[in-house]
Design a protein around this motif. Structure first.
Motif: not given
Length: 378
Positions: A216-227
């Protein structure tokens, strides 16, 4: 008990059906022409025709006689057309269906387990060459999949057997000489070895789960995930003396946050363990994540095997001394996560040495980025 009677039915092959179709079409065309001629001859006057000079021969045939001759000759002509149509149709159908026979022979070989052959049908591009190219592509994919499966089975059995063999050896030594054993050290080593086996099984279960469920895909802040992932792997980087530098632009993608954290963590751990000195992370606003690290020069032909499970041994030569070796499932999980997110994964060998991993994830549309960031921030 009497055996049931087997009713024999003739096999009407495609070649025979095409032959009958060609012959029938030819006979029908001839019959139409004969009918047209017959109809035209109906307008011939129905009385004997005489020559202009009475001294010449007698009267010519009447309309009825001409029509009778037309009918008789038409019957012979139609019979001849049927024979010619059957013979020519059989030859033409055989020539047209010859590529299909080659494809059928290749399919039989594939069904017997032989996947190393290719049809390679040449000639004019048509439906048969399209089918041949598609079949060859399928055979290539199947052969690659079976080769990967064989390597996976061999490597998995080795990886799963190693921890149990190590534990068995330690226990046998302890049983043989129990008075000279450090129980605390033995327990610690057994715990580490057992944890290694658990980690391998859990990674395999995660890999199987990704291949058998819809994410299931939802909007994700990828920059925060990488940090978050960079902070999580920082202790390992500090321990091995690796510097992690990041240039992260704001990027909102459609994804699963838990899986994306796993993806980022695996990429960074892979770069730390197999690189030398530094790791560079970059993220663009369009969801393109790049992780690169210097290191030994890699063979580009072998990069495709890095995403296969248990290919750890292929990269042991690139691992710096004293660093964790992993289980060979890191990039395999990354590949599965990227596929579940409908993205792309590219591995590139740096000409100066080292590996460049590029992950492209589908971003939010421009009109939804602002609202997505507001939802994440809220």
């Amino acid at each position: 008990m009497s055996e049931p009677l087997v009713t024999w039915r003739p096999r009407l092959t495609v070649r025979l059906r095409l032959t009958l179709s060609y012959a029938a079409l030819l006979v029908i065309a001839g019959a139409v022409i004969a009918v047209v001629i017959y109809a035209v001859m109906r307008f011939v006057p129905n009385y004997p025709l005489t020559a202009a000079n009475p001294r010449d021969e007698g009267p010519v045939a009447t309309r009825g006689e001409i029509l009778g001759t037309i009918v008789e000759l038409s019957a012979y002509a139609l019979a001849l057309l049927a024979v010619v149509g059957m013979a020519a149709g059989w030859i033409i159908a055989g020539r047209m269906l010859r590529p299909l026979q080659e494809i059928t022979a290749a399919a039989r070989l594939a069904a017997s387990g032989s996947l190393d052959h290719r049809i390679g049908l040449g000639g004019v591009k048509d439906e048969f060459t399209d089918l041949s190219d598609t079949f060859d592509d399928m055979l290539e994919r199947l052969q690659r999949s079976f080769d990967q499966y064989r390597r996976f089975a061999a490597n998995a059995s080795h990886e799963l057997r190693t921890p149990h063999a190590v534990m068995k050896t330690m226990l046998e030594v302890a049983i043989a000489d129990p008075d000279h054993q450090d129980v605390r050290e033995l327990a610690r080593r057994l715990h580490e070895t057992n944890q290694r086996g658990i980690d391998i099984v859990e990674a395999l279960l995660s890999l199987a789960a990704l291949n058998n469920r819809t994410v299931e895909l939802t909007p994700v802040d990828l920059a925060a995930v990488v940090r978050w992932a960079a902070k999580d792997v920082q202790p390992e980087a500090d321990e091995t003396g690796v510097t992690v530098s990041a240039a992260l632009a704001d990027s909102v993608v459609q994804g699963n946050e838990v899986l994306l954290r796993q993806l980022a963590t695996n990429l960074l751990q892979n770069a730390i363990r197999h690189g030398s000195g530094s790791v560079t992370v970059a993220l663009t606003p369009r969801g393109v994540l790049t992780v690169s690290n210097p290191g030994p020069i890699l063979d580009p032909a072998k990069l495709s095997t890095f995403t296969e499970p248990f290919t750890r041994s292929a990269r042991l030569a690139n691992r710096q001394p004293g660093r964790a070796a992993g289980h060979g499932l890191g990039l395999a999980l990354v590949s599965a996560i990227v596929e579940a997110h409908h993205g792309t994964l590219d591995l590139t060998a740096n000409p100066a040495g080292g590996l460049i991993v590029t992950v492209t994830l589908p971003p939010e549309s421009d009109g939804e980025v602002t609202s997505a960031r507001e939802r994440i921030a809220g």
